[in-house]
Design an enzyme around this catalytic site. Structure first.
Site, PDB file in Angstrom:
ATOM      1  N   CYS A 146      34.388 -17.920  25.262  1.00  0.00           N
ATOM      2  CA  CYS A 146      35.715 -17.329  25.495  1.00  0.00           C
ATOM      3  C   CYS A 146      36.433 -17.965  26.690  1.00  0.00           C
ATOM      4  O   CYS A 146      37.657 -17.872  26.807  1.00  0.00           O
ATOM      5  CB  CYS A 146      35.607 -15.825  25.707  1.00  0.00           C
ATOM      6  N   HIS A 194      42.544 -14.028  29.114  1.00  0.00           N
ATOM      7  CA  HIS A 194      41.804 -14.026  27.853  1.00  0.00           C
ATOM      8  C   HIS A 194      41.943 -12.630  27.254  1.00  0.00           C
ATOM      9  O   HIS A 194      41.793 -11.626  27.936  1.00  0.00           O
ATOM     10  CB  HIS A 194      40.340 -14.348  28.122  1.00  0.00           C
ATOM     11  N   ASN A 216      40.120 -10.431  19.729  1.00  0.00           N
ATOM     12  CA  ASN A 216      39.564 -11.455  20.616  1.00  0.00           C
ATOM     13  C   ASN A 216      39.362 -12.734  19.816  1.00  0.00           C
ATOM     14  O   ASN A 216      38.486 -12.802  18.961  1.00  0.00           O
ATOM     15  CB  ASN A 216      38.234 -10.942  21.190  1.00  0.00           C
TER      16      ASN A 216
HETATM   17  N1  ACO Z   1      33.450   2.573  16.099  1.00  0.00           N
HETATM   18  C1  ACO Z   1      32.964   3.750  16.487  1.00  0.00           C
HETATM   19  N2  ACO Z   1      31.987   3.884  17.388  1.00  0.00           N
HETATM   20  C2  ACO Z   1      31.492   2.779  17.940  1.00  0.00           C
HETATM   21  C3  ACO Z   1      31.952   1.497  17.577  1.00  0.00           C
HETATM   22  C4  ACO Z   1      32.966   1.421  16.611  1.00  0.00           C
HETATM   23  N3  ACO Z   1      33.477   0.255  16.188  1.00  0.00           N
HETATM   24  N4  ACO Z   1      31.270   0.590  18.281  1.00  0.00           N
HETATM   25  C5  ACO Z   1      30.415   1.257  19.067  1.00  0.00           C
HETATM   26  N5  ACO Z   1      30.533   2.586  18.848  1.00  0.00           N
HETATM   27  C6  ACO Z   1      29.805   3.667  19.465  1.00  0.00           C
HETATM   28  C7  ACO Z   1      28.524   3.220  20.092  1.00  0.00           C
HETATM   29  O1  ACO Z   1      27.513   3.153  19.105  1.00  0.00           O
HETATM   30  C8  ACO Z   1      28.267   4.317  21.082  1.00  0.00           C
HETATM   31  O2  ACO Z   1      27.703   5.419  20.413  1.00  0.00           O
HETATM   32  P1  ACO Z   1      26.484   6.249  21.071  1.00  0.00           P
HETATM   33  O3  ACO Z   1      27.054   6.761  22.343  1.00  0.00           O
HETATM   34  O4  ACO Z   1      26.216   7.263  20.038  1.00  0.00           O
HETATM   35  O5  ACO Z   1      25.402   5.231  21.258  1.00  0.00           O
HETATM   36  C9  ACO Z   1      29.670   4.738  21.518  1.00  0.00           C
HETATM   37  O6  ACO Z   1      30.570   4.203  20.524  1.00  0.00           O
HETATM   38  C10 ACO Z   1      30.064   4.222  22.871  1.00  0.00           C
HETATM   39  O7  ACO Z   1      29.759   2.842  22.881  1.00  0.00           O
HETATM   40  P2  ACO Z   1      29.921   2.015  24.186  1.00  0.00           P
HETATM   41  O8  ACO Z   1      29.359   0.671  23.951  1.00  0.00           O
HETATM   42  O9  ACO Z   1      29.454   2.822  25.336  1.00  0.00           O
HETATM   43  O10 ACO Z   1      31.508   1.938  24.248  1.00  0.00           O
HETATM   44  P3  ACO Z   1      32.379   1.257  25.326  1.00  0.00           P
HETATM   45  O11 ACO Z   1      33.337   2.202  25.894  1.00  0.00           O
HETATM   46  O12 ACO Z   1      31.569   0.440  26.262  1.00  0.00           O
HETATM   47  O13 ACO Z   1      33.236   0.257  24.434  1.00  0.00           O
HETATM   48  C11 ACO Z   1      33.302  -2.067  23.869  1.00  0.00           C
HETATM   49  C12 ACO Z   1      32.603  -0.727  23.676  1.00  0.00           C
HETATM   50  C13 ACO Z   1      34.698  -1.983  23.281  1.00  0.00           C
HETATM   51  C14 ACO Z   1      32.519  -3.160  23.183  1.00  0.00           C
HETATM   52  C15 ACO Z   1      33.396  -2.337  25.365  1.00  0.00           C
HETATM   53  O14 ACO Z   1      32.138  -2.188  25.976  1.00  0.00           O
HETATM   54  C16 ACO Z   1      33.923  -3.695  25.661  1.00  0.00           C
HETATM   55  O15 ACO Z   1      35.038  -4.023  25.379  1.00  0.00           O
HETATM   56  N6  ACO Z   1      33.138  -4.522  26.318  1.00  0.00           N
HETATM   57  C17 ACO Z   1      33.565  -5.836  26.675  1.00  0.00           C
HETATM   58  C18 ACO Z   1      33.056  -6.749  25.699  1.00  0.00           C
HETATM   59  C19 ACO Z   1      34.070  -7.712  25.192  1.00  0.00           C
HETATM   60  O16 ACO Z   1      35.250  -7.566  25.248  1.00  0.00           O
HETATM   61  N7  ACO Z   1      33.488  -8.737  24.712  1.00  0.00           N
HETATM   62  C20 ACO Z   1      34.222  -9.761  24.125  1.00  0.00           C
HETATM   63  C21 ACO Z   1      33.497 -11.020  24.234  1.00  0.00           C
HETATM   64  S1  ACO Z   1      33.353 -11.480  25.876  1.00  0.00           S
HETATM   65  C22 ACO Z   1      34.806 -11.646  26.349  1.00  0.00           C
HETATM   66  O17 ACO Z   1      35.621 -12.135  25.625  1.00  0.00           O
HETATM   67  C23 ACO Z   1      35.095 -11.145  27.670  1.00  0.00           C
END
Ligand code: ACO
Length: 323
Positions: free
Chosen positions: A114, A250, A280
């Site tokens: 990324c 990004h 993304n």
């Molecule tokens: N729909 C519904 N529920 C979901 C989904 C979905 N698509 N995906 C995950 N969940 C659930 C999880 O299973 C979890 O359930 P649980 O509590 O029963 O285990 C719950 O939602 C909460 O999940 P978290 O991972 O705690 O959610 P969070 O608030 O952290 O959001 C996310 C998740 C969006 C991935 C976030 O952590 C994020 O954006 N992280 C950054 C990662 C990123 O952007 N990466 C891109 C590549 S790297 C880069 O480009 C920077």
């Protein structure tokens, strides 16, 4: 007299197929509300069957060349950032070179996930400053839909396909921050964090693999490291955030984008946001946002822009430029 790598053209391409969040509700335990609230993403584009990263890149490159008013053979080099090249080799960049009808110069890929576009822009700038190229096409192009595990709701709803391109040209500057062009760069990586964001396959392991991510961990690193690298790039040239017209980050997650802007002390009015429409797109997200930001009338000649990105590696960095 100082040479500067000045942006003389920008363009982008998005595949035709648009997938709204609601489409994932049919196959996954997820919802439009969850995806919007946690990521800011509303829709994304997916490449058609048979449409490859170099196809997207060629379209974006042609748009950028047209914007610059030059032909492919006026360019000395192509630097293409991607983690999803068509083939193991040759590079996607040389495929783009052929696709553009360019019969001179040189072309190569850069892989920093990324953060790829920031790495590519920094390398293109170095080629220009060292006199090895006068005009460089810098491209970010990805088909992340090809490395999604469609059963993993924590990743597959977050990514999209697309491409963006800039044309950089060597121009004389004064050496001051008033010059147009790239003013400062800052690159970093830390391979100890491999396990929080990676693809579990590759040529050397005889598989293609799928993207795996510990979202919360990536999130934690992202806000802290993005603000730090952006501030480091500004510090190198003695610029303060008050002189920045636009952050073009990004586009991974609106919460990361907002968190970084807040840490830098800049309001969201100064941030170009496209994540809602593109998801993304990894290395393509910054040039896509630059191109869309210009189309919207947000980015104008003379504006100071800070681009920042982080991705698998971890690898992260920032570029300050005057448009
Ligand atoms: N729909 C519904 N529920 C979901 C989904 C979905 N698509 N995906 C995950 N969940 C659930 C999880 O299973 C979890 O359930 P649980 O509590 O029963 O285990 C719950 O939602 C909460 O999940 P978290 O991972 O705690 O959610 P969070 O608030 O952290 O959001 C996310 C998740 C969006 C991935 C976030 O952590 C994020 O954006 N992280 C950054 C990662 C990123 O952007 N990466 C891109 C590549 S790297 C880069 O480009 C920077």
């Amino acid at each position: 007299m100082n040479t500067r790598a000045v942006v003389i053209g920008v363009g982008h391409y998005l595949p035709e197929r648009v997938v709204e969040n609601a489409e994932f509700e049919k196959t996954l335990d997820t919802s439009d509300e969850w995806i919007r609230a946690r990521s800011g993403i509303e829709r994304r584009h997916f490449a058609a069957e048979g449409q490859t990263t170099s196809d997207l890149a060629i379209n974006a490159a042609n748009a950028a060349l047209e914007d610059a008013g030059i032909k492919a053979d006026d360019v000395d080099a192509i630097v293409l950032a991607t983690s999803t090249a068509d083939l193991t080799f040759p590079s996607a960049a040389t495929m783009v070179q052929a696709g553009l009808g360019m019969t001179r110069g040189f072309a190569f890929d850069i892989q920093a996930v990324c953060a790829g576009f920031v790495f590519a822009l920094t390398n293109a700038n170095a080629l220009i400053l060292s006199g090895q190229a006068k005009r460089v096409l810098v491209i970010g192009a990805e088909t992340f839909s090809r490395i999604m595990d469609w059963e993993d709701r924590g990743t597959c709803v977050l990514f999209g396909d697309g491409a963006g391109a800039l044309v950089l040209e060597a121009q004389d500057g004064t050496g001051s921050n008033e010059d147009r062009g790239v003013l400062s760069t800052d690159l970093n990586s830390d391979g100890r964090h491999r396990d929080i964001l990676y693809v579990d396959g590759g040529v050397s392991t005889h598989s293609t693999g799928y993207l795996r991510m510990q979202g919360k961990e990536v999130f934690r690193h992202a806000v802290e490291k993005l603000a730090a690298t952006a501030n480091a790039a500004l510090d190198k040239i003695g610029m303060g955030t008050e002189q920045v017209d636009w952050i073009v980050p990004h586009q991974a997650n609106i919460r990361i984008i907002k968190g970084t802007a807040k840490k830098m002390g800049l309001p969201m009015e100064n941030v170009v946001v496209t994540v809602q429409d593109h998801g993304n797109t990894s290395a393509a997200s910054i040039p896509l946002a630059l191109s869309v930001g210009k189309q919207r009338g947000q980015i104008r000649q003379g504006d100071v822009i800070v681009t920042e990105a982080i991705g698998g590696g971890l690898a992260w960095g920032a570029v300050v430029l005057r448009w």
